[in-house]
Design a protein around this motif. Sequence first.
Motif, PDB file in Angstrom:
ATOM      1  N   VAL A 151     -11.215  -1.907  23.417  1.00 39.19           N
ATOM      2  CA  VAL A 151     -10.555  -2.170  22.131  1.00 39.19           C
ATOM      3  C   VAL A 151      -9.450  -1.139  21.950  1.00 39.19           C
ATOM      4  O   VAL A 151      -9.715   0.071  21.937  1.00 39.19           O
ATOM      5  CB  VAL A 151     -11.549  -2.101  20.962  1.00 39.19           C
ATOM      6  N   SER A 152      -8.219  -1.616  21.843  1.00 37.56           N
ATOM      7  CA  SER A 152      -7.076  -0.735  21.607  1.00 37.56           C
ATOM      8  C   SER A 152      -6.549  -0.984  20.200  1.00 37.56           C
ATOM      9  O   SER A 152      -6.346  -2.132  19.794  1.00 37.56           O
ATOM     10  CB  SER A 152      -5.969  -0.999  22.630  1.00 37.56           C
ATOM     11  N   ILE A 153      -6.318   0.069  19.473  1.00 38.64           N
ATOM     12  CA  ILE A 153      -5.817  -0.019  18.099  1.00 38.64           C
ATOM     13  C   ILE A 153      -4.484   0.702  18.050  1.00 38.64           C
ATOM     14  O   ILE A 153      -4.366   1.841  18.520  1.00 38.64           O
ATOM     15  CB  ILE A 153      -6.824   0.597  17.113  1.00 38.64           C
ATOM     16  N   ILE A 154      -3.480   0.042  17.494  1.00 34.42           N
ATOM     17  CA  ILE A 154      -2.142   0.619  17.416  1.00 34.42           C
ATOM     18  C   ILE A 154      -1.862   1.003  15.972  1.00 34.42           C
ATOM     19  O   ILE A 154      -1.824   0.141  15.092  1.00 34.42           O
ATOM     20  CB  ILE A 154      -1.073  -0.366  17.922  1.00 34.42           C
ATOM     21  N   GLY A 155      -1.676   2.291  15.744  1.00 30.91           N
ATOM     22  CA  GLY A 155      -1.445   2.804  14.407  1.00 30.91           C
ATOM     23  C   GLY A 155      -2.642   3.586  13.924  1.00 30.91           C
ATOM     24  O   GLY A 155      -3.712   3.025  13.691  1.00 30.91           O
ATOM     25  N   ALA A 156      -2.490   4.906  13.766  1.00 28.00           N
ATOM     26  CA  ALA A 156      -3.608   5.779  13.393  1.00 28.00           C
ATOM     27  C   ALA A 156      -3.576   6.171  11.934  1.00 28.00           C
ATOM     28  O   ALA A 156      -4.192   7.162  11.534  1.00 28.00           O
ATOM     29  CB  ALA A 156      -3.615   7.032  14.275  1.00 28.00           C
ATOM     30  N   GLY A 157      -2.840   5.397  11.112  1.00 28.51           N
ATOM     31  CA  GLY A 157      -2.907   5.598   9.669  1.00 28.51           C
ATOM     32  C   GLY A 157      -4.260   5.170   9.148  1.00 28.51           C
ATOM     33  O   GLY A 157      -5.202   4.952   9.906  1.00 28.51           O
ATOM     34  N   ILE A 158      -4.366   5.006   7.840  1.00 25.71           N
ATOM     35  CA  ILE A 158      -5.683   4.765   7.258  1.00 25.71           C
ATOM     36  C   ILE A 158      -6.291   3.450   7.749  1.00 25.71           C
ATOM     37  O   ILE A 158      -7.502   3.376   7.988  1.00 25.71           O
ATOM     38  CB  ILE A 158      -5.607   4.807   5.717  1.00 25.71           C
ATOM     39  N   ALA A 159      -5.483   2.411   7.944  1.00 30.18           N
ATOM     40  CA  ALA A 159      -6.031   1.130   8.415  1.00 30.18           C
ATOM     41  C   ALA A 159      -6.545   1.268   9.844  1.00 30.18           C
ATOM     42  O   ALA A 159      -7.689   0.905  10.144  1.00 30.18           O
ATOM     43  CB  ALA A 159      -4.971   0.037   8.337  1.00 30.18           C
ATOM     44  N   GLY A 160      -5.731   1.808  10.736  1.00 25.75           N
ATOM     45  CA  GLY A 160      -6.131   1.940  12.129  1.00 25.75           C
ATOM     46  C   GLY A 160      -7.247   2.939  12.339  1.00 25.75           C
ATOM     47  O   GLY A 160      -8.121   2.750  13.192  1.00 25.75           O
ATOM     48  N   ALA A 161      -7.246   4.017  11.556  1.00 25.25           N
ATOM     49  CA  ALA A 161      -8.290   5.034  11.716  1.00 25.25           C
ATOM     50  C   ALA A 161      -9.668   4.459  11.399  1.00 25.25           C
ATOM     51  O   ALA A 161     -10.643   4.709  12.124  1.00 25.25           O
ATOM     52  CB  ALA A 161      -7.993   6.236  10.826  1.00 25.25           C
ATOM     53  N   THR A 186       2.784   5.837   6.873  1.00 26.38           N
ATOM     54  CA  THR A 186       2.800   5.589   5.434  1.00 26.38           C
ATOM     55  C   THR A 186       1.685   6.359   4.744  1.00 26.38           C
ATOM     56  O   THR A 186       1.842   6.848   3.619  1.00 26.38           O
ATOM     57  CB  THR A 186       2.644   4.084   5.160  1.00 26.38           C
ATOM     58  N   SER A 187       0.544   6.494   5.418  1.00 24.79           N
ATOM     59  CA  SER A 187      -0.603   7.184   4.827  1.00 24.79           C
ATOM     60  C   SER A 187      -0.290   8.631   4.456  1.00 24.79           C
ATOM     61  O   SER A 187      -0.932   9.197   3.562  1.00 24.79           O
ATOM     62  CB  SER A 187      -1.785   7.151   5.799  1.00 24.79           C
ATOM     63  N   HIS A 188       0.683   9.219   5.131  1.00 29.99           N
ATOM     64  CA  HIS A 188       1.052  10.614   4.853  1.00 29.99           C
ATOM     65  C   HIS A 188       1.555  10.764   3.423  1.00 29.99           C
ATOM     66  O   HIS A 188       1.461  11.845   2.839  1.00 29.99           O
ATOM     67  CB  HIS A 188       2.137  11.060   5.853  1.00 29.99           C
ATOM     68  N   TRP A 189       2.088   9.694   2.858  1.00 32.22           N
ATOM     69  CA  TRP A 189       2.702   9.738   1.531  1.00 32.22           C
ATOM     70  C   TRP A 189       1.857   9.029   0.474  1.00 32.22           C
ATOM     71  O   TRP A 189       2.351   8.702  -0.599  1.00 32.22           O
ATOM     72  CB  TRP A 189       4.094   9.108   1.584  1.00 32.22           C
ATOM     73  N   ALA A 190       0.599   8.799   0.769  1.00 28.73           N
ATOM     74  CA  ALA A 190      -0.251   8.021  -0.133  1.00 28.73           C
ATOM     75  C   ALA A 190      -0.921   8.902  -1.181  1.00 28.73           C
ATOM     76  O   ALA A 190      -1.032  10.123  -1.038  1.00 28.73           O
ATOM     77  CB  ALA A 190      -1.317   7.275   0.673  1.00 28.73           C
ATOM     78  N   GLY A 191      -1.376   8.247  -2.243  1.00 29.59           N
ATOM     79  CA  GLY A 191      -2.094   8.960  -3.294  1.00 29.59           C
ATOM     80  C   GLY A 191      -3.551   9.192  -2.962  1.00 29.59           C
ATOM     81  O   GLY A 191      -4.132  10.195  -3.353  1.00 29.59           O
ATOM     82  N   GLY A 192      -4.164   8.243  -2.260  1.00 30.50           N
ATOM     83  CA  GLY A 192      -5.555   8.395  -1.855  1.00 30.50           C
ATOM     84  C   GLY A 192      -6.565   8.122  -2.955  1.00 30.50           C
ATOM     85  O   GLY A 192      -7.708   8.572  -2.869  1.00 30.50           O
ATOM     86  N   MET A 193      -6.184   7.351  -3.966  1.00 32.03           N
ATOM     87  CA  MET A 193      -7.121   7.048  -5.044  1.00 32.03           C
ATOM     88  C   MET A 193      -8.055   5.909  -4.632  1.00 32.03           C
ATOM     89  O   MET A 193      -7.609   4.894  -4.102  1.00 32.03           O
ATOM     90  CB  MET A 193      -6.371   6.690  -6.322  1.00 32.03           C
ATOM     91  N   LEU A 194      -9.326   6.092  -4.897  1.00 34.31           N
ATOM     92  CA  LEU A 194     -10.349   5.083  -4.614  1.00 34.31           C
ATOM     93  C   LEU A 194     -10.771   4.514  -5.957  1.00 34.31           C
ATOM     94  O   LEU A 194     -11.789   4.893  -6.534  1.00 34.31           O
ATOM     95  CB  LEU A 194     -11.525   5.720  -3.876  1.00 34.31           C
TER      96      LEU A 194
END
Length: 334
Positions: free
Chosen positions: A14-24, A51-59
């Motif tokens: 399984v290869s995942i492209i993009g290590a932002g929040i979705a890919g991680a 994009t995740s670098h600039w996110a608010g991170g609110m749940l």
Amino acid sequence: MHQSSKPKRGDSPVSIIGAGIAGAWQALLFAQAGHDVTLHERSDADMMLATSHWAGGMLAPWCESEVAEPIISRLGLRSLDLWRSELPDTPFNGSLVVAHPRDRSDYERFAKRTSGHRRLDAGALAELEPSLQGRFRDALFFADEGHVEPRRVLPRLHERIIAAGGTIKFKSEPQPADIDGIVIDCRGLSARDAQPALRGVKGELILIETDEVSLARPVRLIHPRWPLYVIPREGNLFMLGATSIEAEDTGVSVRSALELLGAAYAVHPAFAEARIVEFGSGLRPAFPDNLPRIAIDNDRIAVNGLYRHGFLIAPALAELTLSYVERGQIDNEG
């Protein structure tokens, strides 16, 4: 989910492209399930291009229900359980919504459109957040919501991927067609070559520093155009953010800067003396309906369109993808 045909299973890597929040989250759940996982990221470990670098991170599934479709709340509620399970020290201190008298009608409308909150009078608000004593006559308290600091939590997720047996390759930007096995495309806007309907929605932020204010949870200030929020970070830092702007340029406009800084001052006048640490913006990938999609084409799976809800819904989307690959389960809302 949108399905063309079933992907390969079994021992297929399984290869995942993009290590932002979705890919991680995709990589973490697949690695924990015993799959041979490789996570590719075009940026370096600092994730400055994500994009995740600039996110608010609110749940905040209950707050987001004011404008979001029910599917976002459903995915968000499931994601809260996954955040608690995988990172038990995730802060779940709740979130607050406040307003000044001139915005009272918008405040009451927000209260009617959301659930999961209780009203606090001025005394209860001051007990919960002493820095806000005397600032507002009441507040909406969403006690079960949480928040994460994206720039701290992403490296932790990456560490957990490696601990689960996965591999991360930074400064690696392969095309999905060039990889064998199952490929999960989490490239965000970079995937417009395959998903042209994607658009970028700008989210702007300002990072400020002060030891004159202390907050334990995000505070949303009702605003005539959108709610503006103040999110506490470690080290006396606070992130000021807005919702979304239909533009694909980068940077922070003068108008947005004035509104963000004005909102902070309106929450507490001591923010006027805070030091500005950083201005920045990220482009969130969104489809025309602003809803996420898991699109399946044989052994190619695309997870995209998380819009402004990336940290809120990414864990549940990863769980849906894993359920499909392992058991063929389809969630037609996802």
